[in-house]
Write an enzyme that holds these catalytic residues in place. Structure first.
Site, PDB file in Angstrom:
ATOM      1  N   TRP A 241     -15.232  12.587 -12.463  1.00  0.00           N
ATOM      2  CA  TRP A 241     -14.379  12.289 -11.310  1.00  0.00           C
ATOM      3  C   TRP A 241     -13.714  13.549 -10.771  1.00  0.00           C
ATOM      4  O   TRP A 241     -13.408  13.636  -9.582  1.00  0.00           O
ATOM      5  CB  TRP A 241     -13.338  11.222 -11.669  1.00  0.00           C
ATOM      6  CG  TRP A 241     -12.386  11.565 -12.780  1.00  0.00           C
ATOM      7  CD1 TRP A 241     -12.504  11.210 -14.086  1.00  0.00           C
ATOM      8  CD2 TRP A 241     -11.178  12.351 -12.692  1.00  0.00           C
ATOM      9  NE1 TRP A 241     -11.445  11.710 -14.813  1.00  0.00           N
ATOM     10  CE2 TRP A 241     -10.620  12.409 -13.982  1.00  0.00           C
ATOM     11  CE3 TRP A 241     -10.518  12.991 -11.652  1.00  0.00           C
ATOM     12  CZ2 TRP A 241      -9.424  13.096 -14.260  1.00  0.00           C
ATOM     13  CZ3 TRP A 241      -9.338  13.675 -11.918  1.00  0.00           C
ATOM     14  CH2 TRP A 241      -8.806  13.727 -13.208  1.00  0.00           C
TER      15      TRP A 241
ATOM     16  N   TRP B 168      -8.680   8.711  -7.759  1.00  0.00           N
ATOM     17  CA  TRP B 168      -9.955   9.054  -8.415  1.00  0.00           C
ATOM     18  C   TRP B 168      -9.980   8.530  -9.836  1.00  0.00           C
ATOM     19  O   TRP B 168     -10.966   7.961 -10.296  1.00  0.00           O
ATOM     20  CB  TRP B 168     -10.208  10.572  -8.384  1.00  0.00           C
ATOM     21  CG  TRP B 168     -10.964  10.939  -7.144  1.00  0.00           C
ATOM     22  CD1 TRP B 168     -10.462  11.417  -5.979  1.00  0.00           C
ATOM     23  CD2 TRP B 168     -12.386  10.801  -6.950  1.00  0.00           C
ATOM     24  NE1 TRP B 168     -11.472  11.578  -5.060  1.00  0.00           N
ATOM     25  CE2 TRP B 168     -12.657  11.220  -5.628  1.00  0.00           C
ATOM     26  CE3 TRP B 168     -13.442  10.372  -7.746  1.00  0.00           C
ATOM     27  CZ2 TRP B 168     -13.950  11.215  -5.093  1.00  0.00           C
ATOM     28  CZ3 TRP B 168     -14.733  10.359  -7.225  1.00  0.00           C
ATOM     29  CH2 TRP B 168     -14.974  10.776  -5.908  1.00  0.00           C
TER      30      TRP B 168
ATOM     31  N   GLU C 193       0.843  -1.208   0.000  1.00  0.00           N
ATOM     32  CA  GLU C 193       0.000   0.000   0.000  1.00  0.00           C
ATOM     33  C   GLU C 193       0.877   1.256   0.000  1.00  0.00           C
ATOM     34  O   GLU C 193       0.568   2.252  -0.655  1.00  0.00           O
ATOM     35  CB  GLU C 193      -0.941   0.002   1.205  1.00  0.00           C
ATOM     36  CG  GLU C 193      -1.983  -1.097   1.182  1.00  0.00           C
ATOM     37  CD  GLU C 193      -2.860  -1.096  -0.069  1.00  0.00           C
ATOM     38  OE1 GLU C 193      -3.198  -0.013  -0.560  1.00  0.00           O
ATOM     39  OE2 GLU C 193      -3.182  -2.197  -0.558  1.00  0.00           O
TER      40      GLU C 193
ATOM     41  N   TRP D 204       1.707   1.845  -3.402  1.00  0.00           N
ATOM     42  CA  TRP D 204       0.681   2.526  -4.205  1.00  0.00           C
ATOM     43  C   TRP D 204       0.883   4.042  -4.133  1.00  0.00           C
ATOM     44  O   TRP D 204       0.668   4.763  -5.109  1.00  0.00           O
ATOM     45  CB  TRP D 204      -0.734   2.173  -3.712  1.00  0.00           C
ATOM     46  CG  TRP D 204      -1.304   0.970  -4.389  1.00  0.00           C
ATOM     47  CD1 TRP D 204      -1.428  -0.277  -3.851  1.00  0.00           C
ATOM     48  CD2 TRP D 204      -1.826   0.887  -5.731  1.00  0.00           C
ATOM     49  NE1 TRP D 204      -1.997  -1.122  -4.776  1.00  0.00           N
ATOM     50  CE2 TRP D 204      -2.261  -0.441  -5.930  1.00  0.00           C
ATOM     51  CE3 TRP D 204      -1.976   1.799  -6.775  1.00  0.00           C
ATOM     52  CZ2 TRP D 204      -2.834  -0.878  -7.134  1.00  0.00           C
ATOM     53  CZ3 TRP D 204      -2.541   1.360  -7.968  1.00  0.00           C
ATOM     54  CH2 TRP D 204      -2.964   0.045  -8.149  1.00  0.00           C
TER      55      TRP D 204
ATOM     56  N   ASN E 106     -10.344   3.523   3.216  1.00  0.00           N
ATOM     57  CA  ASN E 106     -10.052   3.310   1.787  1.00  0.00           C
ATOM     58  C   ASN E 106     -11.171   2.576   1.057  1.00  0.00           C
ATOM     59  O   ASN E 106     -11.551   2.955  -0.049  1.00  0.00           O
ATOM     60  CB  ASN E 106      -8.736   2.540   1.631  1.00  0.00           C
ATOM     61  CG  ASN E 106      -8.416   2.284   0.174  1.00  0.00           C
ATOM     62  OD1 ASN E 106      -8.283   3.219  -0.608  1.00  0.00           O
ATOM     63  ND2 ASN E 106      -8.306   1.016  -0.205  1.00  0.00           N
TER      64      ASN E 106
ATOM     65  N   TRP F  36     -20.300  12.619 -19.315  1.00  0.00           N
ATOM     66  CA  TRP F  36     -20.592  12.937 -17.910  1.00  0.00           C
ATOM     67  C   TRP F  36     -21.785  13.876 -17.839  1.00  0.00           C
ATOM     68  O   TRP F  36     -21.998  14.704 -18.729  1.00  0.00           O
ATOM     69  CB  TRP F  36     -19.392  13.634 -17.243  1.00  0.00           C
ATOM     70  CG  TRP F  36     -18.118  12.848 -17.222  1.00  0.00           C
ATOM     71  CD1 TRP F  36     -16.961  13.182 -17.841  1.00  0.00           C
ATOM     72  CD2 TRP F  36     -17.855  11.614 -16.536  1.00  0.00           C
ATOM     73  NE1 TRP F  36     -15.985  12.242 -17.596  1.00  0.00           N
ATOM     74  CE2 TRP F  36     -16.503  11.264 -16.795  1.00  0.00           C
ATOM     75  CE3 TRP F  36     -18.615  10.765 -15.737  1.00  0.00           C
ATOM     76  CZ2 TRP F  36     -15.901  10.116 -16.286  1.00  0.00           C
ATOM     77  CZ3 TRP F  36     -18.014   9.615 -15.224  1.00  0.00           C
ATOM     78  CH2 TRP F  36     -16.675   9.302 -15.496  1.00  0.00           C
TER      79      TRP F  36
HETATM   80  P1  FAD Z   1      -3.205   2.245   5.226  1.00  0.00           P
HETATM   81  O1  FAD Z   1      -4.071   1.171   4.677  1.00  0.00           O
HETATM   82  O2  FAD Z   1      -2.717   2.086   6.595  1.00  0.00           O
HETATM   83  O3  FAD Z   1      -1.988   2.402   4.210  1.00  0.00           O
HETATM   84  C1  FAD Z   1      -0.735   2.970   4.598  1.00  0.00           C
HETATM   85  C2  FAD Z   1      -0.371   4.113   3.668  1.00  0.00           C
HETATM   86  O4  FAD Z   1      -0.241   3.637   2.338  1.00  0.00           O
HETATM   87  C3  FAD Z   1      -1.408   5.222   3.609  1.00  0.00           C
HETATM   88  O5  FAD Z   1      -1.275   6.121   4.670  1.00  0.00           O
HETATM   89  C4  FAD Z   1      -1.080   5.856   2.259  1.00  0.00           C
HETATM   90  O6  FAD Z   1       0.007   6.741   2.348  1.00  0.00           O
HETATM   91  C5  FAD Z   1      -0.658   4.659   1.425  1.00  0.00           C
HETATM   92  N1  FAD Z   1      -1.802   4.157   0.648  1.00  0.00           N
HETATM   93  C6  FAD Z   1      -2.693   3.214   1.016  1.00  0.00           C
HETATM   94  N2  FAD Z   1      -3.556   2.980   0.003  1.00  0.00           N
HETATM   95  C7  FAD Z   1      -3.210   3.792  -1.006  1.00  0.00           C
HETATM   96  C8  FAD Z   1      -3.715   4.010  -2.324  1.00  0.00           C
HETATM   97  N3  FAD Z   1      -4.749   3.306  -2.809  1.00  0.00           N
HETATM   98  N4  FAD Z   1      -3.120   4.947  -3.087  1.00  0.00           N
HETATM   99  C9  FAD Z   1      -2.052   5.659  -2.636  1.00  0.00           C
HETATM  100  N5  FAD Z   1      -1.521   5.482  -1.402  1.00  0.00           N
HETATM  101  C10 FAD Z   1      -2.097   4.564  -0.602  1.00  0.00           C
HETATM  102  N6  FAD Z   1      -4.594   8.660  -0.031  1.00  0.00           N
HETATM  103  C11 FAD Z   1      -3.952   9.776   0.364  1.00  0.00           C
HETATM  104  O7  FAD Z   1      -2.953   9.683   1.080  1.00  0.00           O
HETATM  105  N7  FAD Z   1      -4.386  11.019  -0.010  1.00  0.00           N
HETATM  106  C12 FAD Z   1      -5.483  11.191  -0.809  1.00  0.00           C
HETATM  107  O8  FAD Z   1      -5.818  12.325  -1.148  1.00  0.00           O
HETATM  108  C13 FAD Z   1      -6.198  10.028  -1.211  1.00  0.00           C
HETATM  109  N8  FAD Z   1      -7.333  10.142  -1.960  1.00  0.00           N
HETATM  110  C14 FAD Z   1      -8.001   8.999  -2.339  1.00  0.00           C
HETATM  111  C15 FAD Z   1      -9.158   9.122  -3.130  1.00  0.00           C
HETATM  112  C16 FAD Z   1      -9.859   7.986  -3.527  1.00  0.00           C
HETATM  113  C17 FAD Z   1     -11.083   8.120  -4.401  1.00  0.00           C
HETATM  114  C18 FAD Z   1      -9.414   6.713  -3.125  1.00  0.00           C
HETATM  115  C19 FAD Z   1     -10.161   5.474  -3.551  1.00  0.00           C
HETATM  116  C20 FAD Z   1      -8.270   6.576  -2.349  1.00  0.00           C
HETATM  117  C21 FAD Z   1      -7.547   7.708  -1.954  1.00  0.00           C
HETATM  118  N9  FAD Z   1      -6.373   7.606  -1.168  1.00  0.00           N
HETATM  119  C22 FAD Z   1      -5.710   8.744  -0.802  1.00  0.00           C
HETATM  120  C23 FAD Z   1      -5.768   6.283  -0.893  1.00  0.00           C
HETATM  121  C24 FAD Z   1      -6.203   5.611   0.425  1.00  0.00           C
HETATM  122  O9  FAD Z   1      -7.594   5.612   0.530  1.00  0.00           O
HETATM  123  C25 FAD Z   1      -5.610   6.294   1.648  1.00  0.00           C
HETATM  124  O10 FAD Z   1      -4.215   6.437   1.510  1.00  0.00           O
HETATM  125  C26 FAD Z   1      -5.855   5.446   2.906  1.00  0.00           C
HETATM  126  O11 FAD Z   1      -7.239   5.227   3.087  1.00  0.00           O
HETATM  127  C27 FAD Z   1      -5.279   6.181   4.105  1.00  0.00           C
HETATM  128  O12 FAD Z   1      -5.564   5.490   5.276  1.00  0.00           O
HETATM  129  P2  FAD Z   1      -4.424   4.736   6.083  1.00  0.00           P
HETATM  130  O13 FAD Z   1      -3.293   5.661   6.322  1.00  0.00           O
HETATM  131  O14 FAD Z   1      -5.066   4.095   7.259  1.00  0.00           O
HETATM  132  O15 FAD Z   1      -3.985   3.630   5.029  1.00  0.00           O
END
Ligand code: FAD
Length: 485
Positions: free
Chosen positions: A364, A387, A280, A283, A346, A311
């Protein structure tokens, strides 16, 4: 760098003292430091950070200032064009060198290059470092020499080649140089009339200490179930919630990587969950690769076929989505969680984004902009890439025709109903069977639960099957046009 002249440390998205290569380089240079954060007025084309992120920045700067002060240092706050502010500080302090950690949006990179050139012309030494990413976005290349457009091979390449640099500890004492500073209170980052941030302070502790406490809390338990529970918004601590801390650089991904790997090596963590968690983090890296090579990622479709997507424009539907009043409980719970806490799980982000772009057939970009303003972790790379991923227009995206059903998604991932009951308390007494589709409940069941659809809880803004078909038709039309072209 000269031993005795001051060095300016320009803090930006790296609001921490440990594992901060720019700060460590400045300390190693031996002279006094001028630590500055600039409220920049010359970031052409850059979007100002959103309202929720401003709240975080306010607290994070206070924490950074405190951390510096406890070591004999000081944070100087300035507003203006970065080159002018730095020139002014050089004039006031006699500094001969400036250091910073790199950032990656197009506007920031253009500005940094301009500032670097101006400083060098004036004979000032400038050095920049990577504190934000595991690897620079241009580091990994495919066999064909291009950047990775597909996540899995990117992750494999990263996993195989990344070795974190040795950690850098926070300096114990700082020698500092006096320079006039503005006051943070005058920056107005904390909302006042009205102060809508009440739900934030209970949920978060911005700053480096808060970031490490959050990491420790995650590593002391939840990481071991992460592979199974990370999709469950109804389980309180199923993910790390490190995202806003990472956004502001209060902790770096290399620090997280090292801590996770150390736990795996000592047998403290379940290896599979640790790998999923690190993927993650990858990602996030992948998003920065996409942003670096596609500077318009937050504005234009990565896949240009989506330029033909029909859209809709529907301000009422957009507003219902923003306010958590769509009549689909898991969508509404997510949007309300976001509004109250500045964060959303997420899995729910994916559900609400799918709902906006498919059920409501709204662009989006409208969702990205709302998230930009309301998320504490609003990130120029991750938000735009995610997005586009959900909408189907992004790199390695979820196919557009995979339309999430908000009813089955709710039942599957909010299995206990705790998530919807928390954020939509008006549905708390609806039995599990109908919690994610109250519109299917018989009238006597709704009455017993104290729910009147259209009054205490909204009727659905669209009917699922019809909305799904409309989305698929719109997508097909795009394909047909493509074929005809
Ligand atoms: P954890 O599951 O604990 O993951 C650890 C870290 O991994 C996160 O803090 C983040 O830095 C990174 N990460 C995890 N999933 C993703 C992912 N899919 N893409 C990129 N990095 C990821 N994340 C953001 O940091 N900023 C945003 O503006 C953002 N916008 C999003 C918009 C949409 C529509 C979606 C579907 C996802 C978005 N995310 C975003 C990705 C993800 O949802 C969040 O990083 C995550 O929910 C943060 O919670 P956590 O720190 O507990 O994640």
């Amino acid at each position: 760098m000269s031993i005795s002249t001051p060095t300016i440390v320009w803090f930006r998205e790296d609001l921490r003292l440990s594992d901060n290569p720019a700060l460590s380089a400045a300390v190693a240079a031996g002279g006094p430091l001028v630590c500055v954060y600039i409220r920049e007025t010359d970031l052409d084309d850059a979007r100002p950070i959103g309202a929720a992120a401003q709240w975080w920045l306010d607290k994070s700067l206070r924490a950074l200032a405190q951390g510096l002060e406890s070591r004999g240092g000081r944070l100087v706050l300035r507003t203006g064009q970065s080159a002018e502010v730095l020139a002014d500080l050089i004039h006031q302090t006699g500094a001969r060198s400036v250091v910073w950690n790199r950032r990656y949006s197009a506007a920031e990179q253009t500005s940094d290059a301009r500032v670097k050139a101006a400083l060098k012309t004036d004979g000032i030494a400038v050095e920049s470092f990577n504190a934000r990413l595991l690897l620079e976005p241009w580091h990994l290349k495919t066999g064909a020499g291009s950047y990775y457009r597909v996540f899995t091979p990117f992750w494999r390449a990263l996993r195989a080649s990344y070795v974190p640099a040795p950690p850098l500890s926070a300096p114990e004492r700082l020698q500092t140089c006096e320079a006039p500073s503005e006051g943070l209170d005058g920056w107005g980052l904390h909302p006042t009339t009205p102060d809508w941030s009440g739900g934030f302070s209970g949920a978060w502790t911005p700053g480096e200490d808060g970031a490490h406490a959050r990491l420790e809390a995650f590593l002391s338990g939840p990481i071991n179930g992460y592979a199974e529970t990370r999709n469950r918004p109804d389980i309180g601590a199923s993910t790390s919630r490190l995202s806003p801390h990472l956004r502001f650089g209060e902790i770096g991904p290399a620090q997280i990587w090292r801590a996770v790997k150390a736990g795996v090596e000592t047998g403290r963590f379940d290896e599979r969950s640790a790998e999923v968690f690190l993927s993650e983090i990858a990602w996030r890296e992948f998003s920065y690769v996409l942003l670096h090579f596609n500077p318009q990622l937050a504005q234009t479709n990565y896949n240009p076929n989506f330029d033909r997507m029909p859209w809709r424009s529907d301000p009422a539907a957009l507003s219902a989505w923003q306010r958590g009043m769509t009549g689909y409980p898991v969508v509404d719970a997510g949007m309300r969680e976001l509004w109250h806490t500045g964060w959303m799980h997420n899995r729910v982000r994916m559900i609400v984004a799918s709902f906006l772009t498919k059920h409501l057939l709204l662009p989006w970009q409208a969702g990205e902009a709302w998230f930009w303003d309301t998320l504490l972790d609003a990130d120029p790379a991750a938000n735009a890439a995610s997005w586009q991923w959900t909408a189907g227009s992004g790199a390695d995206a979820a196919p557009y025709f995979r339309v999430f059903n908000p009813i089955t998604q709710g039942s599957k991932f909010d299995e206990t109903g705790a998530y919807v009951r928390r954020w939509c308390p008006e549905l708390a007494r609806v039995p599990d069977k109908f919690l994610h589709s109250p519109f299917d409940a018989p009238p006597d069941v709704l009455q017993a639960a104290g729910v009147t659809l259209g009054k205490t809880y909204p009727k659905p803004v669209v009917e699922h099957a019809a909305a799904r078909q409309r989305a698929l038709d719109a997508y097909k039309m795009t394909k047909e046009e493509q074929g005809a072209a």
